[in-house]
Scaffold this motif. Structure first.
Motif, PDB file in Angstrom:
ATOM      1  N   HIS A 194      -0.031  -2.372   8.809  1.00  0.00           N
ATOM      2  CA  HIS A 194       0.896  -3.447   9.186  1.00  0.00           C
ATOM      3  C   HIS A 194       0.156  -4.559   9.932  1.00  0.00           C
ATOM      4  CE1 HIS A 194       4.789  -0.797   8.921  1.00  0.00           C
ATOM      5  NE2 HIS A 194       4.156  -0.918   7.771  1.00  0.00           N
ATOM      6  N   GLY A 195      -0.758  -4.169  10.805  1.00  0.00           N
ATOM      7  CA  GLY A 195      -1.528  -5.158  11.557  1.00  0.00           C
ATOM      8  C   GLY A 195      -2.452  -5.979  10.681  1.00  0.00           C
ATOM      9  N   MET A 196      -2.812  -5.419   9.513  1.00  0.00           N
ATOM     10  CA  MET A 196      -3.673  -6.129   8.567  1.00  0.00           C
ATOM     11  C   MET A 196      -2.874  -6.944   7.560  1.00  0.00           C
ATOM     12  SD  MET A 196      -6.487  -3.122   7.806  1.00  0.00           S
ATOM     13  CE  MET A 196      -7.515  -4.113   6.715  1.00  0.00           C
ATOM     14  N   GLY A 197      -1.549  -6.880   7.672  1.00  0.00           N
ATOM     15  CA  GLY A 197      -0.702  -7.674   6.783  1.00  0.00           C
ATOM     16  C   GLY A 197      -0.264  -6.972   5.517  1.00  0.00           C
ATOM     17  N   TYR A 198      -0.534  -5.677   5.408  1.00  0.00           N
ATOM     18  CA  TYR A 198      -0.082  -4.924   4.237  1.00  0.00           C
ATOM     19  C   TYR A 198       1.351  -4.440   4.437  1.00  0.00           C
ATOM     20  CZ  TYR A 198      -4.940  -4.767   2.638  1.00  0.00           C
ATOM     21  OH  TYR A 198      -6.197  -5.110   2.215  1.00  0.00           O
ATOM     22  N   VAL A 202     -10.304   1.201   5.332  1.00  0.00           N
ATOM     23  CA  VAL A 202     -10.590  -0.234   5.195  1.00  0.00           C
ATOM     24  C   VAL A 202     -11.630  -0.464   4.100  1.00  0.00           C
ATOM     25  CG1 VAL A 202     -11.515  -2.277   6.350  1.00  0.00           C
ATOM     26  CG2 VAL A 202      -9.938  -0.766   7.568  1.00  0.00           C
ATOM     27  N   ALA A 203     -12.656   0.371   4.068  1.00  0.00           N
ATOM     28  CA  ALA A 203     -13.688   0.241   3.025  1.00  0.00           C
ATOM     29  C   ALA A 203     -13.079   0.438   1.640  1.00  0.00           C
ATOM     30  CB  ALA A 203     -14.809   1.251   3.263  1.00  0.00           C
ATOM     31  N   ALA A 204     -12.198   1.430   1.501  1.00  0.00           N
ATOM     32  CA  ALA A 204     -11.552   1.684   0.207  1.00  0.00           C
ATOM     33  C   ALA A 204     -10.618   0.529  -0.177  1.00  0.00           C
ATOM     34  CB  ALA A 204     -10.788   3.004   0.254  1.00  0.00           C
ATOM     35  N   LEU A 205      -9.910  -0.020   0.815  1.00  0.00           N
ATOM     36  CA  LEU A 205      -9.060  -1.192   0.558  1.00  0.00           C
ATOM     37  C   LEU A 205      -9.891  -2.334  -0.018  1.00  0.00           C
ATOM     38  CD1 LEU A 205      -6.876  -1.247   3.809  1.00  0.00           C
ATOM     39  CD2 LEU A 205      -5.971  -1.009   1.481  1.00  0.00           C
ATOM     40  N   SER A 253      -4.023  10.208  10.523  1.00  0.00           N
ATOM     41  CA  SER A 253      -2.633  10.232  10.959  1.00  0.00           C
ATOM     42  C   SER A 253      -1.815   9.158  10.243  1.00  0.00           C
ATOM     43  CB  SER A 253      -2.586  10.000  12.476  1.00  0.00           C
ATOM     44  OG  SER A 253      -1.406   9.341  12.857  1.00  0.00           O
ATOM     45  N   THR A 254      -0.635   9.533   9.790  1.00  0.00           N
ATOM     46  CA  THR A 254       0.248   8.565   9.126  1.00  0.00           C
ATOM     47  C   THR A 254       0.633   7.447  10.083  1.00  0.00           C
ATOM     48  OG1 THR A 254       1.107  10.382   7.770  1.00  0.00           O
ATOM     49  CG2 THR A 254       2.350   8.316   7.741  1.00  0.00           C
ATOM     50  N   GLU A 255       0.903   7.797  11.355  1.00  0.00           N
ATOM     51  CA  GLU A 255       1.267   6.771  12.338  1.00  0.00           C
ATOM     52  C   GLU A 255       0.133   5.767  12.518  1.00  0.00           C
ATOM     53  OE1 GLU A 255       2.949  10.715  14.092  1.00  0.00           O
ATOM     54  OE2 GLU A 255       1.366  10.088  12.719  1.00  0.00           O
ATOM     55  N   ASP A 256      -1.097   6.270  12.651  1.00  0.00           N
ATOM     56  CA  ASP A 256      -2.252   5.394  12.845  1.00  0.00           C
ATOM     57  C   ASP A 256      -2.485   4.515  11.610  1.00  0.00           C
ATOM     58  OD1 ASP A 256      -2.381   6.924  15.124  1.00  0.00           O
ATOM     59  OD2 ASP A 256      -4.370   7.753  14.751  1.00  0.00           O
ATOM     60  N   LEU A 257      -2.337   5.126  10.434  1.00  0.00           N
ATOM     61  CA  LEU A 257      -2.540   4.393   9.182  1.00  0.00           C
ATOM     62  C   LEU A 257      -1.515   3.270   9.035  1.00  0.00           C
ATOM     63  CD1 LEU A 257      -3.931   4.069   6.417  1.00  0.00           C
ATOM     64  CD2 LEU A 257      -2.328   5.782   5.519  1.00  0.00           C
ATOM     65  N   VAL A 258      -0.242   3.577   9.279  1.00  0.00           N
ATOM     66  CA  VAL A 258       0.817   2.567   9.144  1.00  0.00           C
ATOM     67  C   VAL A 258       0.605   1.432  10.141  1.00  0.00           C
ATOM     68  CG1 VAL A 258       3.306   2.150   9.464  1.00  0.00           C
ATOM     69  CG2 VAL A 258       2.511   4.131   8.143  1.00  0.00           C
ATOM     70  N   TYR A 259       0.284   1.781  11.380  1.00  0.00           N
ATOM     71  CA  TYR A 259       0.046   0.753  12.402  1.00  0.00           C
ATOM     72  C   TYR A 259      -1.078  -0.181  11.965  1.00  0.00           C
ATOM     73  CZ  TYR A 259      -1.275  -1.373  16.853  1.00  0.00           C
ATOM     74  OH  TYR A 259      -1.587  -2.277  17.834  1.00  0.00           O
ATOM     75  N   MET A 260      -2.182   0.394  11.486  1.00  0.00           N
ATOM     76  CA  MET A 260      -3.315  -0.425  11.071  1.00  0.00           C
ATOM     77  C   MET A 260      -2.963  -1.305   9.874  1.00  0.00           C
ATOM     78  SD  MET A 260      -7.134   0.671   9.761  1.00  0.00           S
ATOM     79  CE  MET A 260      -6.580   1.022   8.078  1.00  0.00           C
ATOM     80  N   VAL A 298       0.869  -1.182   0.000  1.00  0.00           N
ATOM     81  CA  VAL A 298       0.000   0.000   0.000  1.00  0.00           C
ATOM     82  C   VAL A 298       0.903   1.229   0.000  1.00  0.00           C
ATOM     83  CG1 VAL A 298      -1.665   1.353   1.327  1.00  0.00           C
ATOM     84  CG2 VAL A 298      -1.934  -1.124   1.162  1.00  0.00           C
ATOM     85  N   GLN A 299       0.653   2.129  -0.929  1.00  0.00           N
ATOM     86  CA  GLN A 299       1.440   3.358  -1.007  1.00  0.00           C
ATOM     87  C   GLN A 299       0.830   4.430  -0.113  1.00  0.00           C
ATOM     88  OE1 GLN A 299       1.692   4.528  -5.185  1.00  0.00           O
ATOM     89  NE2 GLN A 299       3.789   3.780  -5.186  1.00  0.00           N
ATOM     90  N   ILE A 300       1.705   5.126   0.594  1.00  0.00           N
ATOM     91  CA  ILE A 300       1.255   6.233   1.433  1.00  0.00           C
ATOM     92  C   ILE A 300       1.821   7.529   0.866  1.00  0.00           C
ATOM     93  CG2 ILE A 300       1.395   7.294   3.730  1.00  0.00           C
ATOM     94  CD1 ILE A 300       1.495   4.467   4.888  1.00  0.00           C
TER      95      ILE A 300
END
Length: 306
Positions: free
Chosen positions: A260-264, A220-223, A251-258, A5-7
């Motif tokens: 990574h936790g989802m396996g992306y 998540v919906a967009a993913l 937040s970039t921190e919140d997005l990255v954490y989520m 996933v690109q940020i």
């Protein structure tokens, strides 16, 4: 294999533009270097709008000259450009990517750009044509896709018309924005499902604000609709000068954490990203809204005292 996933980090521009206290150019440059060190490869560094509109970004040239050229391979630095004059300023700084912006709603477009949607198309088409002739990449933003502060609901056909026009101008990607943070996952599913009928998912991105706490749920919906590029802002900084009450970007921190936790896979180091968030938080002198930033800094503080 995990999916990438690109940020697109928009904190230095979209995040800081709503701050009333001017952040020194050297602090912006230091922030961008910290974001690069964290592994972010797409950063929107500033904007070449008239400094009278957004004084915070009046130092665009100084900031860009402080970070360009970026030696790191694969890194893309961009800036927002409203017209041909802005494009020339961007070119002189050595940028090879710009972003164009407009709204899906007439009222917000007039507040933001002082033109109707129809009047905006030829202005942006001229900028895109000249940028592409110079060998630059051009990205597009569509604001108020999910709701307008002045008009309320925005018909999906408005967003389709603007998105199609930008793509015809030659932009490689269109970022669809929930400028005032009113979207819900159901709406995100519906709008992206409609728009991807005409456009491949690779050419669309999501830009969500967290005004009502639904920002990450909307990601998540967009993913689930196949979108793999998202804009976010360090610390959750942001807002919109022409959308009263709009809170910061996700937040970039919140997005990255989520993610990574989802396996992306994102290519971003969360520990180094925390350093960048802590740095700009200190520069602004107030606590930022990122939940992961708060949690990580609290954890560090606890570890230091045990």
């Amino acid at each position: 294999m995990s999916v990438k996933v690109q940020i697109v980090e928009v904190g230095p521009r979209d995040g800081l533009q709503n701050e009333s206290a001017i952040v020194p150019a050297e602090a912006k440059i230091a922030l961008i270097h910290k974001l690069l060190d964290a592994g972010l490869e797409r950063i929107e560094a500033s904007s070449f709008v008239n400094p009278r509109w957004i004084p915070q970004l009046a130092d665009a040239e100084e900031v860009l000259r402080g970070i360009l050229p970026v030696e790191k391979k694969g890194v893309q630095i961009s800036a927002l450009v409203p017209n041909v004059r802005g494009l020339e300023r961007a070119r002189q700084c050595g940028l090879d990517e710009i972003a164009l912006f407009m709204s899906a709603s007439e009222s917000h477009n007039r507040k933001n750009i002082n033109k109707s949607i129809a009047e905006t198309f030829p202005v942006l088409a001229e900028v895109a044509k000249e940028a592409l002739a110079l060998g630059m990449r051009v990205r597009g933003y569509v604001s108020t896709v999910f709701g307008c502060p002045y008009e309320g609901d925005v018909p999906v056909d408005n967003s389709r018309r603007v998105t199609d026009a930008l793509l015809e101008m030659g932009v490689y990607e269109v970022s669809l924005g929930d400028t005032i943070g009113v979207a819900t996952p159901k709406q995100v599913h519906e709008i992206f499902a409609e728009l991807v009928k005409d456009v491949t998912t690779e050419r669309l991105a999501g830009h969500f604000h967290d005004t009502r706490g639904t920002g990450l749920a909307n990601v998540v919906a967009a993913l689930e609709e196949g979108i793999r590029t998202f804009d976010s802002s360090i610390g959750g900084l942001g807002g919109c000068p022409y959308a009263p009450g709009a809170a910061g970007n996700i937040s970039t921190e919140d997005l990255v954490y989520m993610l990574h936790g989802m396996g992306y896979e994102t290519g971003v180091d969360l520990n180094r990203l925390t350093e960048a968030g802590a740095y700009i938080q200190e520069q602004l002198g107030r606590e930022l809204s990122s939940k992961v930033l708060k949690a990580n800094l609290a954890k560090r503080q606890l570890e230091e005292h045990t």
